[in-house]
Design a protein around this motif. Sequence first.
Motif, short mmCIF file in Angstrom:
data_model
loop_
_atom_site.label_atom_id
_atom_site.label_comp_id
_atom_site.label_asym_id
_atom_site.label_seq_id
_atom_site.Cartn_x
_atom_site.Cartn_y
_atom_site.Cartn_z
N ILE A 233 0.83 -1.21 0.00
CA ILE A 233 0.00 0.00 0.00
C ILE A 233 0.87 1.25 0.00
CG2 ILE A 233 -1.64 1.35 1.37
CD1 ILE A 233 -2.91 -1.29 2.22
N MET A 234 1.92 1.27 0.79
CA MET A 234 2.81 2.43 0.80
C MET A 234 3.46 2.65 -0.56
SD MET A 234 2.52 3.92 3.68
CE MET A 234 3.87 5.09 3.46
N ALA A 235 3.83 1.55 -1.23
CA ALA A 235 4.40 1.68 -2.58
C ALA A 235 3.36 2.25 -3.54
CB ALA A 235 4.91 0.33 -3.06
N ASP A 236 2.10 1.77 -3.44
CA ASP A 236 1.03 2.28 -4.30
C ASP A 236 0.78 3.76 -4.06
OD1 ASP A 236 0.70 -0.23 -5.43
OD2 ASP A 236 -0.98 -0.77 -4.14
N LEU A 237 0.83 4.19 -2.79
CA LEU A 237 0.58 5.59 -2.46
C LEU A 237 1.67 6.51 -3.02
CD1 LEU A 237 -0.70 5.21 1.20
CD2 LEU A 237 -1.99 6.20 -0.71
N SER A 238 2.83 5.97 -3.28
CA SER A 238 3.90 6.79 -3.84
C SER A 238 3.76 7.00 -5.34
CB SER A 238 5.26 6.14 -3.55
OG SER A 238 5.43 4.95 -4.34
N ILE B 163 -8.50 0.30 -0.45
CA ILE B 163 -8.29 -0.79 0.51
C ILE B 163 -9.66 -1.42 0.73
CG2 ILE B 163 -7.46 -1.45 2.80
CD1 ILE B 163 -5.81 1.13 2.83
N ILE B 164 -9.83 -2.63 0.24
CA ILE B 164 -11.12 -3.29 0.29
C ILE B 164 -11.03 -4.53 1.19
CG2 ILE B 164 -11.91 -2.44 -1.93
CD1 ILE B 164 -11.03 -5.10 -3.15
N GLY B 165 -12.18 -4.94 1.70
CA GLY B 165 -12.24 -6.10 2.57
C GLY B 165 -13.52 -6.06 3.37
N PRO B 166 -13.85 -7.16 4.05
CA PRO B 166 -15.11 -7.19 4.80
C PRO B 166 -15.11 -6.20 5.95
CG PRO B 166 -13.76 -9.10 5.30
CD PRO B 166 -13.09 -8.40 4.17
N ILE C 160 -9.07 13.95 -10.10
CA ILE C 160 -7.74 13.38 -10.34
C ILE C 160 -7.20 13.84 -11.69
CG2 ILE C 160 -6.55 11.20 -10.86
CD1 ILE C 160 -8.31 9.91 -8.67
N ASP C 161 -8.07 13.85 -12.70
CA ASP C 161 -7.60 14.22 -14.03
C ASP C 161 -7.19 15.68 -14.10
OD1 ASP C 161 -7.97 11.66 -14.86
OD2 ASP C 161 -9.85 12.04 -15.96
N ARG C 162 -7.77 16.51 -13.26
CA ARG C 162 -7.38 17.92 -13.24
C ARG C 162 -6.08 18.14 -12.46
NH1 ARG C 162 -13.04 19.09 -12.51
NH2 ARG C 162 -12.73 19.67 -10.32
N GLN C 163 -5.79 17.27 -11.53
CA GLN C 163 -4.55 17.40 -10.75
C GLN C 163 -4.07 16.00 -10.38
OE1 GLN C 163 -4.60 20.35 -7.61
NE2 GLN C 163 -3.04 19.25 -6.44
N ARG C 164 -3.32 15.43 -11.29
CA ARG C 164 -2.89 14.05 -11.11
C ARG C 164 -1.57 14.02 -10.33
NH1 ARG C 164 -4.40 9.38 -14.43
NH2 ARG C 164 -3.11 7.60 -13.79
N GLU C 165 -1.64 13.53 -9.12
CA GLU C 165 -0.46 13.37 -8.28
C GLU C 165 -0.72 12.21 -7.32
OE1 GLU C 165 -1.19 16.46 -4.64
OE2 GLU C 165 -0.45 17.32 -6.52
N PRO C 166 0.34 11.61 -6.78
CA PRO C 166 0.15 10.44 -5.92
C PRO C 166 -0.60 10.79 -4.63
CG PRO C 166 2.43 10.58 -6.68
CD PRO C 166 1.77 11.88 -7.05
N GLY D 251 -7.08 2.78 -14.21
CA GLY D 251 -5.83 3.45 -14.55
C GLY D 251 -5.41 4.51 -13.55
N ARG D 252 -6.28 4.81 -12.59
CA ARG D 252 -5.98 5.84 -11.60
C ARG D 252 -5.92 5.29 -10.18
NH1 ARG D 252 -9.45 6.99 -15.43
NH2 ARG D 252 -9.25 8.89 -16.71
N ILE D 253 -6.32 4.04 -10.00
CA ILE D 253 -6.44 3.48 -8.66
C ILE D 253 -5.78 2.11 -8.60
CG2 ILE D 253 -8.70 2.43 -9.13
CD1 ILE D 253 -9.43 3.15 -6.18
N ALA D 254 -5.19 1.81 -7.47
CA ALA D 254 -4.64 0.47 -7.19
C ALA D 254 -5.37 -0.08 -5.98
CB ALA D 254 -3.14 0.55 -6.91
#
Length: 389
Positions: free
Chosen positions: A10-15, A22-25, A93-99, A122-125
Motif C-alpha cells: 500500500i505504501m508503494a502504491d501511495l507513492s 483498501i477493500i475487505g469485509p 484526479i484528471d485535473r490534478q494528477r499526483e500520488p 488506470g488511476r487506482i490500485a
Amino acid sequence: MIHRKITQQIMADLSYFPAVGIIGPRQVGKTTLARWLQHQLTKPCLYLDLEDESDRSKLQSAGFYLEAHVDKCVIIDEIQLMPQLFGQLRSLIDRQREPARFILLGSASPSILKNFSETLAGRIAYSELTPFSAEEVVEQTPLQSHWLRGGFPNALFAPTDLLMRRWTDNFIETFLQRDLQSLGYEIPQTLMRNLLTMLTQVNGNILNVAELSRSIGISQPTIGKYLDILEGSFLITRLQPYFANIGKRLVKSPKLYVRDSGILHRLAKINSYEDLLGNLSAGGSWEGYVIEQIRRTVGSDYQFFYYRTQVGAEIDVVLITPSGKKIGIEIKLTNAPTLSRGFYESRRDLSLSQSYVVVPESEFYQKEETVWVTGLMCFLKEVLPKFNE
C-alpha cells in the motif's frame, strides 16, 4: 497494532497512484490501517466516514468540498455507500494528477460496484485487507485457535468463547439486515441465511448450482447472482478447475469455500476445537483454511486452481507462480498422511515440478522424489518464499 502484510504494498502504491483502494469485509481493520497510514504520509490527511451523516452531507456537493482540500490526502471510508463519487473523483484526479490524493476504504469488491468503480481505471490500485492471517498472529495465538475462531480481530481475540460466538452472530446478522440493503440488494433475510447455512454443508466440495436451486427453491440464475454477491462481499470464494489438454474428461465446476473459518464454524454450529475435530466437515474446513492462508501469504500474483478428472484423480491445489511454475499442493488433516493413486496420477497428468503435502504440524521432510511433507506454518514462512527465488 499488529503489522499487516499488505502495508508495504500500500505504501508503494501511495507513492505512485492518485487513488488507492483498501477493500475487505467489515470489522477487519481497514479504518485502523487507514489511521496508521495518516501518520506515514508527508502530506496532511482528511478522514471522512460515509456512515456518519455529517460527513455524507459534506459530499452531497463533493466537487466543491474536495476542491477545497486539494492539498490533502482524502480518506473516504465505506465508499460503497456513495458509489456515485467515483465519477467525481475521476474528474478531480484528471485535473490534478499526483500520488496519494485519495484513499478509498470499501466493504464491497469492485466486481459488484462494476458500473461505478471502473470509472477510476488506470488511476487506482486496489489491495484487499483480509482478516488476520495465521502468519500475522502466530506470536499472539495458537494455530488451533486461529483455525477455530477465524481471523476477524474481535472474534479471534474475544476473551471468552461466548463473546466470540456473540460477535460472530452479530456480524452475520448485520450483513443480512444492513449490508446487503446498503449495496442495493433487496434479498429476503431468511432466504440468504438459508443459502449461507447450506453453503457450510458443501464447503470444500464441487459446486452444484442445480442442487442448491432445488434445495432452496429459487432459480439457478438467482443462485448464481447470490453467489456473486457473497463472493463480492468477501464471504465465499470459488476455486476454479485447472484445464489441461491431456485427453481426459475433467471436472469443470468450481469448488466453493467459506473464506473465514470462524464464520464457517459459527454457521455450522461448531463451538469448540473438540467439536470441530469430531465434525464430518473438519476435512473441508481445514482444506479451505489452508488455501485461504496461502492466498493471504502470496498475494494476487499467484493463480490458484484445483484438478480433478471424471474418474476421481485429484489434487487439492495447483498453484501457478508468477514465473509460470506449477506447484501441486495436497492438504491433509493428519500429521501422518497417506497419498492416493489419484494424487500420483494427477502429478503425472500435470507434469508438476514439485508437490507438497500440507498438514497441521510436521517437520519438513521429503516423502519421495519431488514430494515433501510440511506443517502449515513451515510452508507459509519457509517454503512459499522460495518460489520467488
